[in-house]
Design a protein around this motif. Structure first.
Motif, mmCIF file in Angstrom:
data_model
loop_
_atom_site.group_PDB
_atom_site.id
_atom_site.type_symbol
_atom_site.label_atom_id
_atom_site.label_comp_id
_atom_site.label_asym_id
_atom_site.label_seq_id
_atom_site.Cartn_x
_atom_site.Cartn_y
_atom_site.Cartn_z
ATOM 1 N N GLN A 84 -2.750 2.641 -10.204
ATOM 2 C CA GLN A 84 -3.853 3.220 -9.442
ATOM 3 C C GLN A 84 -5.011 2.237 -9.340
ATOM 4 N N GLU A 85 -5.221 1.474 -10.393
ATOM 5 C CA GLU A 85 -6.264 0.438 -10.360
ATOM 6 C C GLU A 85 -5.926 -0.624 -9.308
ATOM 7 N N TYR A 86 -4.659 -1.015 -9.246
ATOM 8 C CA TYR A 86 -4.241 -1.967 -8.217
ATOM 9 C C TYR A 86 -4.459 -1.385 -6.816
ATOM 10 N N LEU A 87 -4.091 -0.114 -6.630
ATOM 11 C CA LEU A 87 -4.249 0.511 -5.319
ATOM 12 C C LEU A 87 -5.717 0.593 -4.918
ATOM 13 N N GLY A 123 0.810 -1.213 0.000
ATOM 14 C CA GLY A 123 0.000 0.000 0.000
ATOM 15 C C GLY A 123 0.842 1.261 0.000
ATOM 16 N N SER A 124 1.867 1.310 0.844
ATOM 17 C CA SER A 124 2.698 2.519 0.919
ATOM 18 C C SER A 124 3.402 2.792 -0.400
ATOM 19 N N ILE A 125 3.871 1.736 -1.066
ATOM 20 C CA ILE A 125 4.560 1.897 -2.343
ATOM 21 C C ILE A 125 3.613 2.443 -3.404
ATOM 22 N N LEU A 126 2.413 1.885 -3.485
ATOM 23 C CA LEU A 126 1.473 2.318 -4.515
ATOM 24 C C LEU A 126 0.939 3.720 -4.236
ATOM 25 N N ALA A 151 11.705 0.228 -2.771
ATOM 26 C CA ALA A 151 11.655 -0.902 -1.838
ATOM 27 C C ALA A 151 11.876 -0.443 -0.406
ATOM 28 N N THR A 152 12.817 0.467 -0.207
ATOM 29 C CA THR A 152 13.102 0.962 1.145
ATOM 30 C C THR A 152 11.900 1.671 1.732
ATOM 31 N N TRP A 153 11.187 2.426 0.910
ATOM 32 C CA TRP A 153 9.971 3.103 1.373
ATOM 33 C C TRP A 153 8.952 2.077 1.890
ATOM 34 N N GLY A 154 8.708 1.048 1.107
ATOM 35 C CA GLY A 154 7.746 0.033 1.528
ATOM 36 C C GLY A 154 8.203 -0.739 2.747
ATOM 37 N N LEU A 155 9.480 -1.104 2.778
ATOM 38 C CA LEU A 155 10.004 -1.871 3.908
ATOM 39 C C LEU A 155 10.014 -1.048 5.192
ATOM 40 N N SER A 156 10.229 0.251 5.092
ATOM 41 C CA SER A 156 10.194 1.096 6.289
ATOM 42 C C SER A 156 8.806 1.085 6.916
#
Length: 400
Positions: free
Chosen positions: A116-119, A103-106, A242-247
């Motif tokens: 955006q459709e996936y989100l 979610g954070s990545i999208l 990736a770092t954004w999502g993992l954080s």
């Protein structure tokens, strides 16, 4: 979960008070209703998609990410804490992977109609997304990524393997960290994150874990052709994405730890009140009472740290990868110790599967020290920001 999201963060006036209490109660109600029918999911070894569907219908998922790119981080840690408190980590970690990591990545980088459709599907609970980085030869070494995204007419071809793909059996799409092969282009040899449909994933081996069996984890092979709009963020910015999502995942893990340890210490405290040995309740035995008090004091400190981190996320530099890594490694190591101690306070019954949930909770907790980065990787992130005090050293230290 009733009520519409507002632009005012949940922790705007601090992490305590009637507004936070009301949001916590609504989150706990939604999570309990979604989790309860699937508490035995461990027996099937496949994450129940219905959990995310129910949470989507309650609007809890969408409220978490309103407004972006940070969403409501306070609500995020409340969701993590209350899901962890339920005591079925296979379910809580699955929700976290989809809601926080993907979610954070999208929310931040999903700037194409496809993403955006996936989100939208994810926030409504209609779609399940997963994230894949680790490979058979790589583990935590993201620079060793071999899964390749090759430029082809009309888009990209993604091929390779991901070893630990949790939610891979039930996902609709996967965000995969890949090595870009672009015939000498600017990002050639760099990393990128690509969204691939579940139809492009093939099972190589289903993995059996020590705990969290409800969170299916699978070794997958990938062969996909995706359009340009499947690239998440800029070419070559895969490590940043990736770092954004993992954080976000790491902060959520710390929040789940708060809830899980709170549940375990609550059960242990009740047991010390109810169980009698040598003619008096166990609580009256100082050695046991003070052991539990020590766990409770450290849990209180951890809870304040997690809440403070959630307040700091929207502030540039206040809570970044180093801070979430520090929280995650500290929280998960504490949780493993706390679960073991609480299981011990039940005596022999704590080791019996049918009499207490402590054995399962203890096993499940161990995943936290590996998932989203091992202890050693977290410590390396912390070490990278350590600042030497050379002035003080020169003034105060004399080694002759």
């Amino acid at each position: 979960m009733t009520g519409e999201a507002t632009d005012r963060p949940l922790f705007a006036d601090g992490p305590f008070g009637p507004r936070v209490d009301a949001a916590r109660a609504r989150a706990a109600e939604s999570i309990g209703a979604a989790f309860a029918p699937h508490a035995v999911a461990d027996e099937r070894g496949v994450f129940p998609r219905e959990v995310l569907a129910d949470l989507g219908r309650s609007r809890l998922l969408r409220q978490r990410w309103h407004p972006g790119p940070f969403g409501d981080a306070g609500l995020g840690v409340i969701i993590a804490e209350e899901s962890g408190r339920y005591g079925h980590a296979g379910l809580s970690v699955g929700v976290s992977l989809c809601l926080e990591t993907v979610g954070s990545i999208l929310v931040r980088y999903g700037d194409s109609p496809l993403l955006q459709e996936y989100l939208d599907g994810l926030l409504d609970g209609r779609l399940v997304g997963c994230f894949g980085a680790s490979e058979p030869t790589g583990g935590s070494d993201l620079n060793g990524i071999r899964t390749a995204a090759r430029r082809v007419p009309g888009g990209w071809r993604v091929t390779g393997e991901k070893r630990y793909l949790s939610l891979g059996l039930v996902c609709d799409f996967a965000l995969l960290l890949c090595r870009i092969e672009d015939d000498g282009g600017e990002a050639d040899g760099g990393l990128g994150v690509f969204a691939v449909p579940a139809s492009a994933l093939s099972i190589r081996k289903r993995l059996r874990k020590v705990g969290t069996a409800a969170l299916d984890t699978t070794w997958m092979t990938i062969d996909a052709r995706v359009p340009d709009e499947a690239l998440v963020g800029r070419p070559g910015a895969g490590l940043l994405v990736a770092t954004w999502g993992l954080s976000h995942e790491r902060l959520s893990i710390a929040g789940q730890t708060v809830g899980g340890v709170a549940a375990a210490t609550g059960l242990a405290t009740a047991h010390l009140h109810r169980r009698e040995q040598f003619g008096r309740p166990l609580l009256q035995h100082q050695a046991l009472r003070l052991r539990l008090a020590d766990l409770s004091a450290r849990l209180l400190s951890l809870r304040f740290a997690v809440y403070s981190a959630a307040q700091g996320i929207p502030v540039t530099g206040a809570c970044g990868p180093r801070e979430t890594a520090a929280l995650k490694v500290t929280a998960t190591r504490f949780a493993e110790e706390a679960m073991s101690e609480c299981m011990h306070l039940f005596g022999g019954a704590g080791y019996l599967e049918d009499e207490t949930p402590l054995g399962r909770m203890w096993r499940d907790t161990r995943l936290g020290r590996i998932g989203a980065g091992t202890d050693e990787m977290m410590w390396e992130l912390v070490a990278s920001g350590m600042i030497p005090d050379f002035v003080g050293y020169d003034e105060l230290v004399d080694l002759g």
